[in-house]
Scaffold this motif. Structure first.
Motif, PDB file in Angstrom:
ATOM      1  N   THR B 133       0.850  -1.197   0.000  1.00 57.77           N
ATOM      2  CA  THR B 133       0.000   0.000   0.000  1.00 57.77           C
ATOM      3  C   THR B 133       0.879   1.237   0.000  1.00 57.77           C
ATOM      4  O   THR B 133       2.035   1.190   0.433  1.00 57.77           O
ATOM      5  CB  THR B 133      -0.870   0.065   1.266  1.00 57.77           C
ATOM      6  N   TRP B 147      -3.748  -4.378   4.721  1.00 58.73           N
ATOM      7  CA  TRP B 147      -4.643  -4.240   3.575  1.00 58.73           C
ATOM      8  C   TRP B 147      -5.934  -3.525   3.959  1.00 58.73           C
ATOM      9  O   TRP B 147      -6.754  -3.219   3.104  1.00 58.73           O
ATOM     10  CB  TRP B 147      -4.957  -5.609   2.973  1.00 58.73           C
ATOM     11  N   SER B 224      -3.283   0.914  -3.611  1.00 59.11           N
ATOM     12  CA  SER B 224      -2.459  -0.289  -3.667  1.00 59.11           C
ATOM     13  C   SER B 224      -1.350   0.048  -4.657  1.00 59.11           C
ATOM     14  O   SER B 224      -1.578   0.818  -5.586  1.00 59.11           O
ATOM     15  CB  SER B 224      -3.280  -1.476  -4.161  1.00 59.11           C
TER      16      SER B 224
END
Lengths: 305, 344
Positions: B133, B147, B224
């Motif tokens: 990320t 995440w 991402s």
């Protein structure tokens, strides 16, 4: 003294010669136009290869997959809800684009058609200028204007009208703006071509008979401009249906369009038969749109002819 | 007008002649865009008197589809490690045996005998990295090594998160986030994955590739991302940081191979050997900003890459890295269905 028999023979020889001479051209047209399509059609009936490409084993799954899907969790076969909503989204977007380009394109074309002959060319040139640049670059230009630190937000913030940037990029409005901007010339040009031939004496006559401007527009100008309006709408609707670059850049790619869905099958999805079947489905929709056009314009000409 | 046309014709003829004159030594490389150092290529051209042409592709599938049709005219390609077994099994790569080349001794131990190319019979390391990320810490100050940034977006980041639309990367991340293993066919996990993704999507602003530019311009506050891309962003804006998701992240490598139908095989082999020289590999890393798997190349990288947290995986996260691999076709089909449903 000529004998009817020889004339007949000569004529048929003539016809044969013409066919033979045009044969190479006909073959090329036939092959180039239908060859690739036939390959797409053939692929849609094959089995997907494990890593892209196709296996030479016939299978109806590509076509079944267009409309039906087996739910991966419940195993029930149902209408391919995802595909249908992507189709519907693409059609709606194309219709909206057509409508808005019509709203802006018709007055623009009318304005140009009513200018003196010498300045008309200049106006037309201005309309065609966007075509000189690549579609991708034009779309990125729109992006620069509407992004968070773009022209509009910077100006509004400078004048103290807003505190924080308005989110314009990555919205449905952004997609529509971009599409209208890209396809507007395709609407203006055919409508102009039609209005240019319009006999403005009819308009004058209508005014002489005390018609209101609104009546002149709806009863005289629009009916006479109808072929141009329909041609423009078709020219906008068809490419908009397959549009792919503009929605992904300005819409942020969160929602697939038909073009993206097809690309997915040939790329990461590795399902070429489904991609082929989807492409042909798209072509069928376009054909239907064209048929509607032909029928409308056809009957139009009969009435006036 | 005529004069201009004549001028054009002469120029074209001269250019064509120049092209012919150089045709003695050529090398056509088919590689990812923005991935090859021009300085490094110039050095190769000057050393071996070879004219190098680079053509870009944007995905493994594109490259595979194009080369598979034959007659591509390319000599070399740089597939990701998860695709290399496919390239080999389809007979598209030449067994150039880089493991026996002079510079092979420089390849880092952990990359000298990888699973996807045992004994390095086909490929040479080009670049390697991770998928994690990237977050602008001016906007969000919490934990970025998760995440959850993407799948349970914190309030500060809602409507500002981008997801790079690499289908396998995104679904694998959601699988790892739900406690599954990469390429799982387990339907209970996949159902959770689908629900996670569908629930997360309203918080995303976009799904697109232009992360570097849009993170820097403020259109995105998180995304991402790949580590090399994250490094480029931090060097321009120190507030942007790269996170290694503790639930697990994928690490990958891209590797340089010679095509079986290559016309310039000798030049291609020279280039493979050239890329295993630490100085050249370091030069290339300075451009694409990823690690390269050649020992001693860090000496030749720009100073800002030394010890960069984006390049050297911190010790506490190293254990949760998962190697990139190709999912079996039936899993790929499930992934595609979830992906289509997510974007319908």
């Amino acid at each position: 003294m000529t004998q009817p028999g020889t004339i007949e023979a000569e004529r048929s020889r003539d016809i044969r010669k013409r066919w033979l001479l045009s044969l190479p051209a006909l073959l090329i047209v036939l092959l180039a136009a239908t060859g690739p399509l036939l390959i797409v059609l053939l692929y849609s009936f094959l089995t997907p290869g494990p890593y892209g490409d196709v296996l030479w084993k016939p299978s109806p799954d590509g076509w079944i997959g267009v409309f039906l899907e087996r739910d991966i969790f419940t195993e029930t076969l149902s209408l391919a809800d995802a595909h249908v909503s992507i189709f519907v989204r693409s059609v709606l977007l194309s219709l909206a684009t057509t409508l808005v380009t019509l709203l802006f394109g018709f007055p623009t074309a009318y304005f140009i058609a009513t200018r003196p002959e010498r300045t008309r060319e200049l106006w037309l040139l201005l309309i065609t200028i966007p075509f000189w640049t690549n579609l991708l670059i034009r779309t990125f230009a729109v992006l620069q204007i509407i992004r968070n630190e773009g022209l509009i937000n910077t100006l509004l913030m400078k004048f103290g009208l807003i505190e924080r940037p308005i989110q314009m990029l990555f919205t449905d409005g952004a997609i529509l703006t971009g599409m209208v901007y890209v396809y507007l010339p395709l609407m203006v040009l055919p409508v102009y071509a039609n209005l240019e031939k319009l006999d403005f004496r009819l308009v004058e006559a209508a005014y002489d008979l005390y018609a209101t401007p609104f009546r002149v527009l709806t009863k005289i100008i629009i009916p006479l401009a109808k072929p141009g309006l329909i041609a423009g709408s078709i020219l906008v609707f068809i490419p908009a249906l397959g549009a792919y670059v503009t929605p992904s850049i300005l819409g942020g790619g969160k929602n697939l369009m038909l073009g993206n869905l097809i690309e997915l099958q040939f790329g990461q999805g590795r399902n070429w038969p489904l991609g082929s079947a989807l492409s042909i489905t798209l072509m069928l929709i376009v054909t239907v749109a064209l048929l509607v056009y032909v029928r409308n314009v056809g009957s139009q000409e009969k009435r006036h002819g | 007008m005529k004069r201009i046309l004549a001028g054009l014709a002469v120029t074209t003829a001269v250019l064509a002649y120049a092209g012919l004159a150089q045709a003695a030594g050529e090398l056509n490389i088919y590689n990812w865009g923005n991935y090859t150092s021009p300085d490094m290529i110039k050095k190769f051209e000057d050393t071996y008197k070879v004219k190098v042409t680079i053509t870009d592709y944007d995905s493994n599938d594109t490259a595979l589809a194009k080369v598979r049709q034959g007659g591509s005219g390319f000599d070399m390609v740089v597939p990701s490690q998860n695709y290399i077994p496919i390239w080999i099994s389809e007979g598209l790569l030449l067994e150039s045996d880089p493991g026996k080349m002079e510079n092979f001794k420089n390849v880092a131990k952990e990359w000298a005998d990888p699973e996807f190319d045992k004994g390095r019979k086909y490929t040479v390391p080009w670049a390697m990295g991770t998928v994690g990320t990237v977050v602008n810490s001016d906007v969000y100050k919490g934990d970025i090594n998760t995440w959850a940034i993407v799948f349970d977006t914190p309030a500060e980041l809602k409507g500002k998160v981008n997801v790079v639309p690499e289908m396998n990367d995104v679904i694998d991340a959601a699988v790892l986030y739900n406690g599954g293993t990469k390429c799982t066919g387990d339907l209970t996990i996949l159902k959770k994955v689908r629900d996670t993704l569908v629930k997360a999507k309203p918080n995303w602003v976009a799904m697109e590739y232009g992360t570097i530019e849009k993170m820097l311009s403020g259109d995105f506050a998180a995304s991402s991302d790949w580590n090399g891309s994250a490094l480029r962003q931090r060097l321009k804006n120190p507030a942007i940081h790269y996170g290694y998701p503790k639930e697990g992240f994928v690490f990958w490598s891209d590797n340089l191979a010679v095509l079986k139908d290559a016309k310039n095989v000798e030049n291609a082999k020279l280039f493979q050997n050239f890329m295993m020289d630490p100085e050249n590999a370091g030069m290339n890393s300075g451009f694409h900003r990823y690690a390269n798997g050649i020992a001693g190349s860090d000496k030749f990288m720009p100073a800002d890459m030394k010890g960069a947290p984006e390049i050297d995986v911190p010790a506490q996260f190293a254990s949760v890295g998962v190697p990139s691999m190709t999912c079996p076709p039936q899993v790929q089909e499930l992934y595609t269905k979830i992906w289509t449903e997510l974007q319908k």
